[in-house]
Design a protein around this motif. Structure first.
Motif, mmCIF file in Angstrom:
data_model
loop_
_atom_site.group_PDB
_atom_site.id
_atom_site.type_symbol
_atom_site.label_atom_id
_atom_site.label_comp_id
_atom_site.label_asym_id
_atom_site.label_seq_id
_atom_site.Cartn_x
_atom_site.Cartn_y
_atom_site.Cartn_z
ATOM 1 N N ARG A 13 0.872 -1.245 -0.047
ATOM 2 C CA ARG A 13 -0.014 0.193 -0.007
ATOM 3 C C ARG A 13 0.752 1.108 0.008
ATOM 4 N NH1 ARG A 13 -3.044 -3.112 -1.407
ATOM 5 N NH2 ARG A 13 -5.243 -3.639 -0.568
ATOM 6 N N PRO A 14 0.435 2.342 -0.343
ATOM 7 C CA PRO A 14 1.230 3.665 -0.373
ATOM 8 C C PRO A 14 1.604 3.999 0.903
ATOM 9 C CG PRO A 14 -0.741 3.806 -1.662
ATOM 10 C CD PRO A 14 -0.855 2.331 -0.996
ATOM 11 N N GLY A 15 3.139 4.151 0.930
ATOM 12 C CA GLY A 15 3.738 4.235 2.375
ATOM 13 C C GLY A 15 4.671 3.155 2.754
ATOM 14 N N ASP A 16 4.212 2.083 2.146
ATOM 15 C CA ASP A 16 5.103 0.870 2.603
ATOM 16 C C ASP A 16 6.576 0.705 1.814
ATOM 17 O OD1 ASP A 16 2.860 0.056 3.850
ATOM 18 O OD2 ASP A 16 2.362 -1.453 2.676
ATOM 19 N N VAL A 17 7.164 -0.109 2.216
ATOM 20 C CA VAL A 17 8.695 -0.262 1.741
ATOM 21 C C VAL A 17 8.496 -1.509 0.816
ATOM 22 C CG1 VAL A 17 10.881 -0.827 1.879
ATOM 23 C CG2 VAL A 17 9.783 0.894 3.170
ATOM 24 N N ARG A 56 6.618 2.216 -20.364
ATOM 25 C CA ARG A 56 7.061 1.592 -21.567
ATOM 26 C C ARG A 56 7.699 0.220 -21.268
ATOM 27 N NH1 ARG A 56 4.459 3.661 -25.771
ATOM 28 N NH2 ARG A 56 4.372 6.169 -25.794
ATOM 29 N N GLU A 57 7.989 -0.591 -22.080
ATOM 30 C CA GLU A 57 8.476 -1.807 -22.013
ATOM 31 C C GLU A 57 9.940 -1.556 -21.447
ATOM 32 O OE1 GLU A 57 9.649 -6.018 -24.270
ATOM 33 O OE2 GLU A 57 8.704 -4.478 -25.140
ATOM 34 N N ASN A 58 10.452 -2.182 -20.376
ATOM 35 C CA ASN A 58 11.726 -2.390 -19.700
ATOM 36 C C ASN A 58 11.852 -1.253 -18.770
ATOM 37 O OD1 ASN A 58 12.494 -4.820 -20.863
ATOM 38 N ND2 ASN A 58 13.175 -3.632 -22.812
ATOM 39 N N GLN A 59 10.773 -0.471 -18.606
ATOM 40 C CA GLN A 59 10.772 0.772 -17.677
ATOM 41 C C GLN A 59 10.789 0.149 -16.182
ATOM 42 O OE1 GLN A 59 8.197 4.018 -18.447
ATOM 43 N NE2 GLN A 59 8.228 4.790 -16.484
ATOM 44 N N ILE A 60 11.697 0.915 -15.230
ATOM 45 C CA ILE A 60 11.650 0.446 -13.851
ATOM 46 C C ILE A 60 10.230 0.841 -13.342
ATOM 47 C CG2 ILE A 60 12.619 0.472 -11.601
ATOM 48 C CD1 ILE A 60 14.321 -1.333 -13.505
ATOM 49 N N VAL A 61 9.406 -0.171 -12.941
ATOM 50 C CA VAL A 61 8.326 0.379 -11.926
ATOM 51 C C VAL A 61 8.529 0.629 -10.562
ATOM 52 C CG1 VAL A 61 5.796 -0.482 -11.512
ATOM 53 C CG2 VAL A 61 6.875 -0.958 -13.661
ATOM 54 N N ILE A 62 9.346 -0.182 -10.065
ATOM 55 C CA ILE A 62 9.680 0.029 -8.490
ATOM 56 C C ILE A 62 11.102 -0.732 -8.256
ATOM 57 C CG2 ILE A 62 8.297 -1.408 -7.625
ATOM 58 C CD1 ILE A 62 7.898 0.283 -5.200
ATOM 59 N N ARG A 63 11.768 -0.393 -7.527
ATOM 60 C CA ARG A 63 13.050 -1.251 -7.015
ATOM 61 C C ARG A 63 12.731 -1.417 -5.511
ATOM 62 N NH1 ARG A 63 17.256 -0.386 -10.451
ATOM 63 N NH2 ARG A 63 17.118 1.684 -11.797
ATOM 64 N N ARG A 64 13.634 -2.664 -5.354
ATOM 65 C CA ARG A 64 13.573 -3.294 -3.920
ATOM 66 C C ARG A 64 13.967 -2.257 -3.053
ATOM 67 N NH1 ARG A 64 15.870 -8.907 -2.133
ATOM 68 N NH2 ARG A 64 14.796 -9.396 -0.277
ATOM 69 N N TYR A 65 13.043 -2.028 -2.004
ATOM 70 C CA TYR A 65 13.230 -1.214 -0.796
ATOM 71 C C TYR A 65 13.057 0.156 -1.059
ATOM 72 C CZ TYR A 65 15.953 -5.211 1.035
ATOM 73 O OH TYR A 65 16.509 -6.508 1.230
ATOM 74 N N ALA A 75 2.180 7.201 -6.789
ATOM 75 C CA ALA A 75 2.345 7.114 -8.322
ATOM 76 C C ALA A 75 2.745 5.814 -8.682
ATOM 77 C CB ALA A 75 3.186 8.129 -8.753
ATOM 78 N N ARG A 76 3.810 5.176 -7.759
ATOM 79 C CA ARG A 76 4.255 3.895 -7.982
ATOM 80 C C ARG A 76 3.205 2.853 -7.576
ATOM 81 N NH1 ARG A 76 9.927 4.939 -4.860
ATOM 82 N NH2 ARG A 76 11.066 5.715 -6.761
#
Length: 370
Positions: free
Chosen positions: A35-39, A285-294, A300-301
């Motif tokens: 959820r928003p605010g989580d890591v 777009r394809e291969n775009q980073i949606v979210i990284r670990r941590y 928005a994410r």
């Protein structure tokens, strides 16, 4: 093989399968737990294909509600409404005259019946009583006994007639006709005005095949028409609530709305407009980073993760993330099982020598980790 050897080989199988699952190319799967605010605790999520960022459901619904509130409803004009309303008033008045005559005849025959027991007179009274009740029901006016008596008493007022005055029933008929002309000239809807949420409405005339846009405040709802009639009657007959109630009942029984709501045409028009409401904003777009670990799960994410999940479900026929995980697990276990089967059938010496087989498994594990 000994039990110990079998246990070691089963353990090697499970270790290799686990390493393969960890090393398996990441598939972007959002399980709905963050959820928003989580890591973000899972692996990096990379867009496997282009997809649109879908709006939150509440925002989509808000846009739809806004469209529905601003979309003008369609009403069909009935040019004959005024003529029919006036005709109903005349018909109601004619029925009232018949009712009044039946009541008057009953009053005239009653003394004759009381003077003697004559069957002909009694039969006449019964016939006139039945006619009286029939005429009263035909009027369809919801009046109290006091209001009926008030209306009849005015008609029997000979002093008024002798002075050339107008009886109450004539005055009420005239006033109801005037109010009907005024309101129908503006346009009376067959629905309450509060049901029209937009500021405008479209009036279609099927005879001339024309369409006119009117402001909501220019027309009158069926509920407003009744209120307006009562106010006008109070002004014409101040301090006489029973007279106002009679006039309002007469008006309500005769009013024929001039603008009829066309639900089918309105729904078609609204459906066409709703199709223009886009449930998305922007693209990933394809291969775009949606979210990284941590990374923090920002709003928005979060929208991007939900949009990716929605797009994946659309592509896979709404299959869940569990199906993806199960499929990946089966694929990995099948590959490791093929390696074990290959060594068992085609390299039996390697499979039988536990030290060499452990070494081969370590080499394979190193390849998987690397």
């Amino acid at each position: 093989m000994s039990r110990r050897g079998t246990a070691i080989r089963v353990g090697l199988f499970l270790i290799l399968a686990s390493l393969a699952l960890v090393a398996f190319p990441n598939v972007a799967v959002y399980d709905g737990t963050a959820r928003p605010g989580d890591v973000w605790q899972s692996d990096d999520v990379v867009a496997p294909f282009d997809f649109s960022i879908r709006l939150p459901e509440e925002e989509i619904q808000a846009r739809r509600d806004s469209v529905l509130a601003s979309e003008a409803p369609i009403f069909r004009e009935r040019p004959e409404a005024q003529a029919q309303t006036l005709a109903r008033l005349d018909s109601t008045f004619a029925a009232y005259v018949s009712y009044r005559q039946a009541r008057q005849r009953m009053a005239q025959l009653a003394p004759d019946v009381g003077a003697g027991d004559r069957s002909a007179a009694r039969a006449a009274v019964r016939a006139d009583s039945a006619r009286y009740l029939q005429q009263r029901r035909a009027l369809s006016l919801s009046l109290s006994p006091r209001q009926w008596e008030l209306l009849l008493a005015s008609a029997y007022n000979t002093a008024t007639a002798q002075q050339g005055g107008t009886t109450l029933d004539d005055r009420l008929l005239t006033e109801a006709g005037r109010i009907a002309r005024e309101l129908l000239g503006r346009g009376v809807l067959d629905v309450p005005i509060d049901s029209v949420r937009s500021e405008t409405l479209l009036v279609q005339n099927l005879d001339t095949r024309s369409e006119v846009e009117k402001l909501r405040q220019e027309v009158v709802g069926i509920d407003q028409a009744t209120i307006f009639a009562r106010r006008s009657l109070f002004a014409a007959f101040p301090g006489r609530p029973d007279t106002v109630a009679i006039g309002a009942a007469l008006f309500a029984s005769a009013l024929d709305p001039s603008l009829v709501y066309d639900a089918e045409a309105t729904d078609r028009k609204r459906e066409q407009t709703l199709r223009s409401v886009l449930p998305t904003r922007g693209r990933v777009r394809e291969n775009q980073i949606v979210i990284r670990r941590y990374d923090e799960v920002t709003p928005a994410r979060y929208e991007m993760l939900q949009s990716l999940d929605y797009a994946q479900r659309e592509r896979s026929g709404d299959s869940s993330w569990i199906a993806t995980v199960v499929g990946r697990t089966l694929l990995v276990f099948s590959a490791i099982a093929l390696f074990f089967l290959y060594t068992y059938l085609l390299r039996p010496a390697l499979f039988a020598d536990l030290r060499q087989f452990v070494l081969a498994c370590l080499i394979l594990g190193g390849v998987l980790v690397g």
